[in-house]
Write a protein that holds these residues in place. Structure first.
Motif, PDB file in Angstrom:
ATOM      1  N   LEU A  34       0.872  -1.163   0.000  1.00 11.23           N
ATOM      2  CA  LEU A  34       0.000   0.000   0.000  1.00 11.23           C
ATOM      3  C   LEU A  34       0.912   1.216   0.000  1.00 11.23           C
ATOM      4  O   LEU A  34       1.621   1.456   0.979  1.00 11.23           O
ATOM      5  N   SER A  40      -2.374  10.011   3.187  1.00 14.14           N
ATOM      6  CA  SER A  40      -3.329   9.517   2.189  1.00 14.14           C
ATOM      7  C   SER A  40      -4.281   8.460   2.749  1.00 14.14           C
ATOM      8  O   SER A  40      -5.233   8.064   2.077  1.00 14.14           O
ATOM      9  N   LYS A  42      -3.198   5.414   4.474  1.00  8.21           N
ATOM     10  CA  LYS A  42      -2.644   4.053   4.509  1.00  8.21           C
ATOM     11  C   LYS A  42      -2.716   3.427   5.905  1.00  8.21           C
ATOM     12  O   LYS A  42      -3.189   2.301   6.065  1.00  8.21           O
ATOM     13  N   SER A  43      -2.232   4.171   6.894  1.00  3.49           N
ATOM     14  CA  SER A  43      -2.235   3.631   8.268  1.00  3.49           C
ATOM     15  C   SER A  43      -3.647   3.399   8.761  1.00  3.49           C
ATOM     16  O   SER A  43      -3.923   2.399   9.435  1.00  3.49           O
ATOM     17  N   ASP A 159       3.301  -1.573   8.932  1.00  3.96           N
ATOM     18  CA  ASP A 159       3.189  -0.143   8.646  1.00  3.96           C
ATOM     19  C   ASP A 159       4.580   0.474   8.596  1.00  3.96           C
ATOM     20  O   ASP A 159       5.193   0.696   9.635  1.00  3.96           O
ATOM     21  N   VAL A 191       2.443  -1.328   4.331  1.00  2.00           N
ATOM     22  CA  VAL A 191       2.423   0.091   3.975  1.00  2.00           C
ATOM     23  C   VAL A 191       3.850   0.570   3.765  1.00  2.00           C
ATOM     24  O   VAL A 191       4.730   0.271   4.568  1.00  2.00           O
ATOM     25  N   HIS A 193       6.143   4.076   1.753  1.00  2.00           N
ATOM     26  CA  HIS A 193       6.079   5.218   0.839  1.00  2.00           C
ATOM     27  C   HIS A 193       7.064   5.019  -0.307  1.00  2.00           C
ATOM     28  O   HIS A 193       7.196   5.863  -1.163  1.00  2.00           O
ATOM     29  N   MET A 208      -2.672   4.814  -2.794  1.00  2.00           N
ATOM     30  CA  MET A 208      -3.731   5.594  -2.137  1.00  2.00           C
ATOM     31  C   MET A 208      -3.485   7.081  -2.301  1.00  2.00           C
ATOM     32  O   MET A 208      -2.355   7.550  -2.306  1.00  2.00           O
ATOM     33  N   ILE A 213      -8.295   4.474  -3.220  1.00  2.00           N
ATOM     34  CA  ILE A 213      -7.306   3.716  -3.977  1.00  2.00           C
ATOM     35  C   ILE A 213      -7.375   4.177  -5.432  1.00  2.00           C
ATOM     36  O   ILE A 213      -8.410   4.030  -6.083  1.00  2.00           O
TER      37      ILE A 213
END
Ligand code: ADP
Ligand code: ADP
Length: 226
Positions: A34, A40, A42-43, A159, A191, A193, A208, A213
């Motif tokens: 993700l 955005s 995600k968490s 995460d 998750v 970046h 995301m 999405i």
């Protein structure tokens, strides 16, 4: 590991819509990344799965069962969660940190299980006696993974597990996590970046943006720019 389905998940914090009617099916045993900018959602998405966040609307099911059936602590024993910063207790040894997730009565049994978990994440057995600050950053992340695996979950939520690491350690740990996923037959949702990391490790990459999405593709498709 089990399949995961999200249906119409919506969550707002005041005026901020963290999740905007997200629907998604994740196949049993897959490794999903993700990605997306900070903020955005995600968490928040990840945390609705293990009920750390209660959605305003919509629902989550795991292996076809609604996560709201039964108590949250039962659910969380079936879900490994590696969160940002890992959060090892600094005043406890590595072994004690890992054993937190276990519910085994005997001391000998606990020690054996901790040894197994250390081996699983490629840490030496004597690491168990050390304090977290005596380990490298990469080793600490491995402890976090070992702790998350203590209850033998089928589903692994991560995460930004490698956020604070240098690129070489990051790459090494990413491959280790993918190998564990394959070996244990987990369903993994990670998750990150880092798109390069997502493309390298995942079977499927979800992007995301503002609680939605906006892209959903296999790494090969994304790499070709489709
Ligand atoms: P990401 O993981 O992609 O960085 P988050 O899911 O953490 O995004 O956050 C999505 C949005 O919701 C952000 O605008 C964030 O500030 C907000 N948010 C997340 N958690 C909370 C919270 N507990 N209280 C208020 N706002 C929150
Ligand atoms: P992440 O965005 O990955 O959750 P953060 O460090 O941004 O990581 O947030 C840490 C914690 O604070 C999380 O539990 C998140 O839900 C919460 N949080 C994030 N944004 C906000 C916000 N704007 N207000 C309050 N809490 C927030």
């Amino acid at each position: 590991g089990p399949s995961v389905a999200l249906a119409g998940l919506t969550k707002s914090y005041g005026a901020t819509r963290a999740l905007d009617a997200v629907s998604l099916e994740i196949a049993a045993g897959s490794f999903v990344a993700l990605v997306g900018q900070s903020g955005s959602g995600k968490s928040t998405l990840l945390k609705t799965i293990n009920r750390l966040v209660e959605p305003d609307a919509g629902g989550v099911s795991i292996g076809g069962a609604d996560v709201r059936d039964g108590p949250a602590h039962h659910l969380r024993r079936r879900i490994g969660y590696v969160f940002q910063g890992i959060g090892l207790f600094p005043h406890m040894t590595v072994a004690e940190n890992i054993a937190i997730g276990l519910r085994i009565a005997g001391e000998r049994e606990t020690r054996a299980r901790v040894a197994e978990l250390l081996a699983l994440v490629d840490l030496p057995n004597d690491a168990g006696a050390r304090m977290p600050d005596q380990l490298s950053g990469g080793q600490r992340q491995r402890v976090g993974v070992a702790r998350a695996l203590a209850t033998e979950p089928g589903l692994m939520l991560m995460d930004e597990p490698f956020g604070a690491l240098d690129p070489v350690t990051r790459d090494e740990l990413g491959r280790a996590v993918r190998a564990l996923h394959d070996r244990l037959g987990l369903t993994t949702i990670m998750v990150t970046h880092d798109m390069a990391e997502a493309l390298l490790l995942a079977d499927r990459v979800l992007v995301m943006k503002a609680g939605r999405i906006v892209a959903d593709a296999a790494p090969a498709q994304l790499a070709r720019g489709e």
